[in-house]
Enzyme design. Structure first.
Site, PDB file in Angstrom:
ATOM      1  N   CYS A  51      38.211  48.508  33.491  1.00 34.76           N
ATOM      2  CA  CYS A  51      39.295  47.812  34.189  1.00 34.76           C
ATOM      3  C   CYS A  51      40.603  48.525  33.861  1.00 34.76           C
ATOM      4  O   CYS A  51      41.623  47.906  33.561  1.00 34.76           O
ATOM      5  CB  CYS A  51      39.350  46.325  33.824  1.00 34.76           C
ATOM      6  SG  CYS A  51      39.440  45.988  32.057  1.00 34.76           S
ATOM      7  N   ASN A  83      29.833  37.495  32.407  1.00 32.58           N
ATOM      8  CA  ASN A  83      29.901  37.423  33.868  1.00 32.58           C
ATOM      9  C   ASN A  83      29.044  38.492  34.539  1.00 32.58           C
ATOM     10  O   ASN A  83      28.278  38.205  35.469  1.00 32.58           O
ATOM     11  CB  ASN A  83      31.353  37.553  34.335  1.00 32.58           C
ATOM     12  CG  ASN A  83      32.135  36.270  34.173  1.00 32.58           C
ATOM     13  OD1 ASN A  83      31.557  35.212  33.935  1.00 32.58           O
ATOM     14  ND2 ASN A  83      33.445  36.352  34.292  1.00 32.58           N
TER      15      ASN A  83
END
Length: 510
Positions: free
Chosen positions: A385, A261
């Protein structure tokens, strides 16, 4: 006779052929359970998020395996209770994997039965069928539930506050075309929570749209054609902050690229120009990366099945790299999406967590220091993250004190160059210099309508002499900003390093 999901023209297939096909199907079905168990093993080992691990599976098996894994995780607590109460693993030596028992038990108790041949593993389960059903019924009565669905793990409430983010792949079409297409489908720009067909354009990331959290786009023709990328807003920050060049001579590295991504985002920002090297060391994840890049029509990407840390910065192939994106393995503690709450029930002691986070932080720091060795690199983004300071502020502050940073004249970019409109910043008390926290970006799950995330940007400064020389020649500074002397900065960093105290105990930010 077992039916299997494909037709065989009778005029071309003998009875023997049909029997062979049936046996192959049943054998492959048992392999399907083994694959599901392997996914659970990887999740137990914290080798990635549910979505990330499933993305590495072959596409032809992905949906079916994903459904089995997710449903098993939903009922994992009650399935474990049944397994323990029945003493199945103690009595059946042929079932050596607890996770294999769980996926088989799921289909026995919660689906239409175990869809596999009558082999020793299936028979080991079926020998205890009556007892297993009895224990399952006893648990339902004890918990006082009226339906089986009440036994499923409930979702993270914070996930319901996160819109479905959709990045428009500008390598295929424009955001304006995408907006017009959705409006033509009956959607309206009323916001993602206004109604089921409400959507909006993001205020921070160009080419990002927000839809209702309940919308399903995985089977949409626009998604399957690569025109839409399902990507969380915070996950779009690293590529956008890195701001890669969009000219034919640009050379960029994505150091840990799969599933792709962020790589496809970089490619789109580069307008499919220049060269983008995308590294992925794992073969299965590399295959996923290749598939993703082909789907997203990334023509300027050169995928490399290798460990970024093994690449020599002096290799002529990479010595002109100016921008590097680092998004290495992390704890994933910031992820609160619709799936990963299923993993939160797993217990972990404070000592085990601290050990795991320290190992991750060592690896993350190693990645940053290696990136700083590339001779022409000007900008390095480091992101995770994670919500833990051990993987975020602590890694950055250690990187700032490293010899690679000092000799390479790197510093954090000014706050105005790192998503200035974003309000949430780093934690000052976790930095050696509290003012540095303003250059760091944090996202808080439940408060910022994103998953938890952290982003930092290192830029190479130039010396006063270099700045004056470039000024005389009319050339821009190496870091792309106004001339910024760095000798004083380097001296300050060295002094801090000498005075630095011993690291404090692990601090976990919330």
């Amino acid at each position: 006779m077992t039916t299997f999901p494909y037709a065989c023209p009778r005029e071309f297939v003998t009875c023997v052929d049909v029997a062979c096909l049936e046996l192959n199907y049943l054998h492959n079905t048992m392999n399907f359970y083994f694959e599901g168990a392997k996914v659970l093993d990887r999740l137990d080992a914290k080798q990635g998020s549910i979505k990330g691990v499933i993305a590495t599976l072959p596409e032809k098996d992905r949906k079916r395996t994903a459904a089995l894994v997710i449903e098993t995780l939903k009922y994992k607590s009650v399935l474990n209770d049944v397994l323990d109460a029945s003493k199945l693993l103690k009595e059946e030596k042929k079932i050596t994997s607890r996770n294999l028992a769980l996926v088989l038990l799921h289909d026995l108790l919660l689906a239409k039965g175990i869809q596999a041949s009558e082999g020793p593993v299936k028979q080991a389960i079926l020998r205890h069928k009556t007892r297993l059903h009895s224990e399952f019924t006893r648990i339902k009565i004890k918990k006082g539930v009226k339906s089986v669905t009440e036994l499923a793990a409930t979702g993270d409430e914070r996930a319901a506050k996160i819109p479905r983010y959709v990045r428009i792949n500008t390598s295929c079409w424009s955001t304006e075309e995408a907006v017009e297409t959705f409006i033509a489908r009956g959607y309206s720009l009323d916001g993602p929570f206004a109604h089921s067909k409400g959507f909006a354009r993001d205020e921070h990331i160009p080419d990002l749209l927000l839809f209702s959290p309940d919308i399903q786009l995985s089977d949409d023709p626009l998604y399957t054609a690569g025109k839409l990328i399902l990507q969380d807003k915070a996950s779009c920050f690293p590529a956008y902050i890195l701001s890669p060049p969009d000219d034919d001579n640009g050379v960029v590295i994505d150091a840990t690229a799969a599933p792709g991504n962020k790589t496809s985002h970089l490619s789109a920002l580069m307008q499919n120009k220049g060269t983008l090297y995308a590294f992925e060391r794992d073969k299965r994840r590399f295959a996923t990366l290749q598939m993703m890049l082909a789907k997203a029509r990334c023509k300027n990407v050169q995928p490399v099945n290798a460990d970024f840390l093994t690449v020599s910065p002096d290799d002529p192939k990479y010595n002109s790299v100016t921008h590097i994106l680092l998004d290495p393995s992390c704890s994933g503690s910031g992820i609160v999406n619709r799936l990963d709450h299923l993993l939160e029930s797993e217990s972990e002691s404070m000592d085990d967590r601290e050990t795991r986070l320290n190992k991750l932080a060592d690896f993350q720091l190693m990645m940053i220091k290696h990136a700083m060795k590339f001779p022409s690199v000007k900008r390095i983004v480091y992101s995770t993250c994670s919500i833990h300071a051990a993987e975020n502020e602590h890694v950055v502050r250690d990187a700032l004190q490293s010899e690679e940073c000092l000799s390479g004249r790197f510093d954090l970019a000014s706050p105005g160059d790192v998503l200035p409109a974003w309000k949430r910043r780093g934690i000052p008390e976790e930095m050696n210099n509290p003012a540095d926290a303003a250059s760091l970006v944090r996202c808080s799950p439940g408060e910022d309508a994103t998953n938890g995330f952290f982003v930092s940007l290192f830029v190479r400064q130039i010396s006063t002499a270099e700045a004056e020389n470039k000024k005389r020649k009319g050339a821009p500074c190496a870091n792309g900003d106004e001339e910024t002397p760095s000798e004083d900065t380097a001296i300050r960093r060295r002094n801090k390093k000498k005075k630095r105290k011993k690291p404090q105990a692990l601090t976990v930010s919330s």
